[in-house]
Design a protein around this motif. Structure first.
Motif, PDB file in Angstrom:
ATOM      1  N   ILE A  72       0.872  -1.171   0.000  1.00 27.74           N
ATOM      2  CA  ILE A  72       0.000   0.000   0.000  1.00 27.74           C
ATOM      3  C   ILE A  72       0.909   1.220   0.000  1.00 27.74           C
ATOM      4  N   ILE A  73       0.790   2.038  -1.033  1.00 29.72           N
ATOM      5  CA  ILE A  73       1.663   3.208  -1.185  1.00 29.72           C
ATOM      6  C   ILE A  73       0.817   4.469  -1.133  1.00 29.72           C
ATOM      7  N   ARG A  74       1.233   5.388  -0.283  1.00 30.50           N
ATOM      8  CA  ARG A  74       0.577   6.691  -0.199  1.00 30.50           C
ATOM      9  C   ARG A  74       1.583   7.781  -0.518  1.00 30.50           C
ATOM     10  N   GLY A  75       1.083   8.870  -1.102  1.00 27.94           N
ATOM     11  CA  GLY A  75       1.972   9.957  -1.472  1.00 27.94           C
ATOM     12  C   GLY A  75       2.421   9.814  -2.909  1.00 27.94           C
ATOM     13  N   SER A  76       3.534  10.469  -3.242  1.00 27.00           N
ATOM     14  CA  SER A  76       4.009  10.512  -4.619  1.00 27.00           C
ATOM     15  C   SER A  76       5.414   9.931  -4.727  1.00 27.00           C
ATOM     16  N   LYS A 120       6.974   9.804  -7.519  1.00 27.68           N
ATOM     17  CA  LYS A 120       7.646  10.705  -8.452  1.00 27.68           C
ATOM     18  C   LYS A 120       8.255  11.898  -7.737  1.00 27.68           C
ATOM     19  N   ASP A 121       7.556  12.406  -6.725  1.00 25.39           N
ATOM     20  CA  ASP A 121       8.037  13.580  -5.990  1.00 25.39           C
ATOM     21  C   ASP A 121       8.882  13.204  -4.772  1.00 25.39           C
ATOM     22  N   ASN A 122       9.182  11.907  -4.622  1.00 25.09           N
ATOM     23  CA  ASN A 122      10.003  11.433  -3.497  1.00 25.09           C
ATOM     24  C   ASN A 122       9.416  11.818  -2.148  1.00 25.09           C
ATOM     25  N   ASN A 123       8.106  11.699  -2.046  1.00 23.58           N
ATOM     26  CA  ASN A 123       7.413  11.983  -0.790  1.00 23.58           C
ATOM     27  C   ASN A 123       6.317  10.927  -0.631  1.00 23.58           C
ATOM     28  N   PHE A 124       6.690   9.787  -0.049  1.00 24.45           N
ATOM     29  CA  PHE A 124       5.759   8.664  -0.034  1.00 24.45           C
ATOM     30  C   PHE A 124       5.980   7.789   1.196  1.00 24.45           C
ATOM     31  N   VAL A 125       4.979   6.934   1.446  1.00 25.01           N
ATOM     32  CA  VAL A 125       5.057   5.880   2.450  1.00 25.01           C
ATOM     33  C   VAL A 125       4.645   4.582   1.774  1.00 25.01           C
ATOM     34  N   CYS A 126       5.430   3.530   1.970  1.00 26.50           N
ATOM     35  CA  CYS A 126       5.119   2.226   1.387  1.00 26.50           C
ATOM     36  C   CYS A 126       4.996   1.198   2.510  1.00 26.50           C
ATOM     37  N   TYR A 127       3.802   0.605   2.644  1.00 25.55           N
ATOM     38  CA  TYR A 127       3.564  -0.445   3.630  1.00 25.55           C
ATOM     39  C   TYR A 127       3.700  -1.801   2.941  1.00 25.55           C
ATOM     40  N   CYS A 128       4.519  -2.686   3.503  1.00 24.95           N
ATOM     41  CA  CYS A 128       4.712  -4.033   2.963  1.00 24.95           C
ATOM     42  C   CYS A 128       3.929  -5.014   3.835  1.00 24.95           C
ATOM     43  N   ILE A 129       3.005  -5.727   3.227  1.00 29.29           N
ATOM     44  CA  ILE A 129       2.015  -6.501   3.978  1.00 29.29           C
ATOM     45  C   ILE A 129       2.093  -7.978   3.610  1.00 29.29           C
ATOM     46  N   LYS A 130       1.971  -8.827   4.624  1.00 27.76           N
ATOM     47  CA  LYS A 130       1.883 -10.269   4.417  1.00 27.76           C
ATOM     48  C   LYS A 130       0.830 -10.829   5.362  1.00 27.76           C
ATOM     49  N   LYS A 142      -3.588  -4.637   7.920  1.00 23.76           N
ATOM     50  CA  LYS A 142      -3.933  -3.966   6.667  1.00 23.76           C
ATOM     51  C   LYS A 142      -5.130  -3.041   6.859  1.00 23.76           C
ATOM     52  N   LEU A 143      -6.125  -3.492   7.605  1.00 25.02           N
ATOM     53  CA  LEU A 143      -7.308  -2.666   7.845  1.00 25.02           C
ATOM     54  C   LEU A 143      -6.942  -1.380   8.574  1.00 25.02           C
ATOM     55  N   ASP A 144      -5.972  -1.450   9.482  1.00 24.55           N
ATOM     56  CA  ASP A 144      -5.516  -0.246  10.179  1.00 24.55           C
ATOM     57  C   ASP A 144      -4.930   0.762   9.197  1.00 24.55           C
ATOM     58  N   VAL A 145      -4.151   0.267   8.232  1.00 21.79           N
ATOM     59  CA  VAL A 145      -3.539   1.153   7.237  1.00 21.79           C
ATOM     60  C   VAL A 145      -4.616   1.833   6.400  1.00 21.79           C
ATOM     61  N   VAL A 146      -5.628   1.058   6.015  1.00 23.50           N
ATOM     62  CA  VAL A 146      -6.718   1.613   5.207  1.00 23.50           C
ATOM     63  C   VAL A 146      -7.454   2.709   5.979  1.00 23.50           C
ATOM     64  N   ASP A 199      -1.554   8.499   8.166  1.00 28.93           N
ATOM     65  CA  ASP A 199      -0.275   7.823   8.407  1.00 28.93           C
ATOM     66  C   ASP A 199       0.395   8.278   9.697  1.00 28.93           C
ATOM     67  N   ASN A 200      -0.352   8.910  10.565  1.00 28.35           N
ATOM     68  CA  ASN A 200       0.182   9.317  11.869  1.00 28.35           C
ATOM     69  C   ASN A 200      -0.227   8.265  12.892  1.00 28.35           C
ATOM     70  N   TRP A 201       0.727   7.407  13.257  1.00 27.98           N
ATOM     71  CA  TRP A 201       0.409   6.291  14.136  1.00 27.98           C
ATOM     72  C   TRP A 201       0.497   6.666  15.612  1.00 27.98           C
ATOM     73  N   MET A 202       0.938   7.875  15.897  1.00 30.14           N
ATOM     74  CA  MET A 202       0.979   8.323  17.284  1.00 30.14           C
ATOM     75  C   MET A 202      -0.414   8.671  17.806  1.00 30.14           C
ATOM     76  N   THR A 203      -1.341   8.917  16.890  1.00 32.71           N
ATOM     77  CA  THR A 203      -2.710   9.263  17.301  1.00 32.71           C
ATOM     78  C   THR A 203      -3.705   8.173  16.932  1.00 32.71           C
ATOM     79  N   TYR A 204      -3.190   7.020  16.520  1.00 28.13           N
ATOM     80  CA  TYR A 204      -4.054   5.911  16.122  1.00 28.13           C
ATOM     81  C   TYR A 204      -3.758   4.729  17.030  1.00 28.13           C
ATOM     82  N   ALA A 205      -4.773   3.969  17.399  1.00 28.99           N
ATOM     83  CA  ALA A 205      -4.588   2.871  18.353  1.00 28.99           C
ATOM     84  C   ALA A 205      -5.031   1.547  17.750  1.00 28.99           C
TER      85      ALA A 205
END
Length: 433
Positions: free
Chosen positions: A364-368, A370-380, A411-415, A420-426
């Motif tokens: 799951i990739i968020r951001g760009s 191309k613009d080198n501003n992204f987050v990539c989650y690797c899921i199994k 995965k559901l948490d990521v969705v 993408d701020n995990w300090m405010t998510y539980a």
């Protein structure tokens, strides 16, 4: 921190002087260990930040000319992890320019090449690794340069002025070297044997790295294998397996590492098929009172189903050094290791945390990208196993901290967590098995 109070008992001997070795010695003193600590290193300098050798700048390099010859010196003091006074103040003995020949785990003794011996109560193997050697025709020509030590760095950077540089290997080291040497040499070309750079990361990230390298005018040629290096006594050009030739005055192989375990030949210490020392979660080897840490280990990731991995990065080295010290002083430290590293090149910073030793089945990739501003989650199996980010967000760091605190991200948490701020998510808290 305490000092040595017992000079009679056999010491803890640490073979090596990298960051894992230093962390082990320092932690022992922090935890009240009062016997002798002896560090043994073949290098002639106190423990230093080896990772900076591929990222050097004018703060570290001293450039000059001698008889019209361009010269380079490394400012050792700026790279030291601790000043000399630190070792004196806390009674950490360090034997410089000293080579270990072998050791006897039965007699608990280290044999040095000069004929001397050192008895030990515990021994910590922290010899690290060395660059894998290039094995093609012409690989013994003058102009083949490897990077491992300060002397290697001074030699490499001292001969790069107005030269064509070819770097073999589009991994972290290769990319950092290319970025560092680009402004000082006539040209820098980077050759990788795989389709994309940074093969340990998801393909989408490798593709993004290749594209922004091209934007920065870094010549990056993938799917390239070297057949031979040719020249009269010294490097003149490389011949690739597809028949093309590449001009090169200096060739820098960055094609991986091999563990420094030759002194273990004939011992009872177990290694895996690649030569890495196998340790348990306490950094213990198969031999009694022998521990191993750093680049030369294969260790279990308790946070990721106990997968056995080798992770030659700064944070892992520090973690293992501390873990070994806690084992020696018989104190509990249950924080699990989560592999973490970052790299900076071409004004971009990539940060990674997690376990990619096993294949993941979804991204799951968020951001760009191309613009080198992204987050990539690797899921199994619907669980996040690793995070890669580039740009301003520190998601990889947050993922590492949550995993260490036994909080799994699904995965559901990521969705759900679009910020993408995990300090405010539980997410749901669950203990590792």
């Amino acid at each position: 921190m305490t000092k040595c109070r017992n000079f009679v008992n056999d010491p803890v001997v640490i073979i090596g002087a990298g960051v894992s070795a230093l962390t082990c010695a320092e932690t022992l003193r922090q935890e009240g260990f009062r016997d002798r600590i002896v560090m043994i290193t073949r290098e002639g300098v106190l423990p230093y930040d080896r990772t900076q050798l591929s990222k050097v700048n004018s703060r570290i390099l001293r450039c000059g000319k001698t008889n019209e010859q361009f010269t380079v010196e490394i400012d050792q003091e700026r790279l030291l992890l601790r000043p000399r006074e630190f070792f004196e103040n806390y009674d950490i003995e360090i034997m410089l320019n000293t080579r270990v020949k072998s050791l006897s785990t039965e007699e608990k003794v280290v044999f040095l090449e000069d004929g001397a011996t050192v008895q030990y109560s515990h021994i910590v193997l922290a010899m690290g690794s060395v660059p894998s050697k290039l094995n093609v025709k012409g690989s013994d020509l003058e102009g083949i340069k490897y990077l491992r030590t300060m002397d290697d760095a001074a030699d490499l950077y001292g001969c790069m002025k107005k030269r064509h540089i070819s770097i073999l290997g589009s991994n972290l080291l290769g990319l950092e070297l290319a970025a560092t040497m680009g402004s000082q040499s006539r040209s820098v070309s980077l050759f990788g044997k795989s389709a994309l750079p940074l093969t340990m990361l998801p393909n989408q990230v490798g593709q993004a790295v290749r594209e922004f390298a091209q934007v920065e005018s870094l010549f990056l040629r993938q799917n390239s294998l070297v057949k031979a290096i040719e020249g009269f006594d010294k490097v003149g050009h490389m011949v690739l397996k597809d028949g093309l030739c590449a001009v090169a005055h200096i060739v820098v192989p960055a094609i991986g590492v091999r563990p420094c375990t030759s002194l273990l030949l004939g011992s009872s210490i177990s290694t895996n098929s690649h030569g890495f020392v196998v340790v348990d979660s306490q950094m213990k080897t198969s031999a009694r009172n022998v521990l191993a840490i750093g680049d030369l280990t294969s260790f279990p990731l308790s946070a990721f189903n106990g997968n056995m991995v080798n992770c030659g990065h700064w944070y892992s080295a520090q973690f293992q050094g501390r873990k070994a010290a806690m084992t020696i002083v018989q104190k509990e430290w249950s924080t699990p290791l989560v592999p973490f590293f970052w790299t900076s090149f071409l004004n971009r910073v990539l940060t990674f945390a997690g376990d990619l030793s096993c294949s993941t089945d979804e991204r799951i990739i968020r951001g760009s990208l191309k613009d080198n501003n992204f987050v990539c989650y690797c899921i199994k199996n619907d669980e996040v196993m690793a995070v890669v980010n580039c740009g301003t967000k520190n998601v990889a760091v947050q993922f590492m901290e949550m995993t260490q605190n036994k909080i799994k991200i699904k995965k559901l948490d990521v969705v759900k967590n679009e910020s993408d701020n995990w300090m405010t998510y539980a997410p749901t808290r669950s203990q590792f098995e």
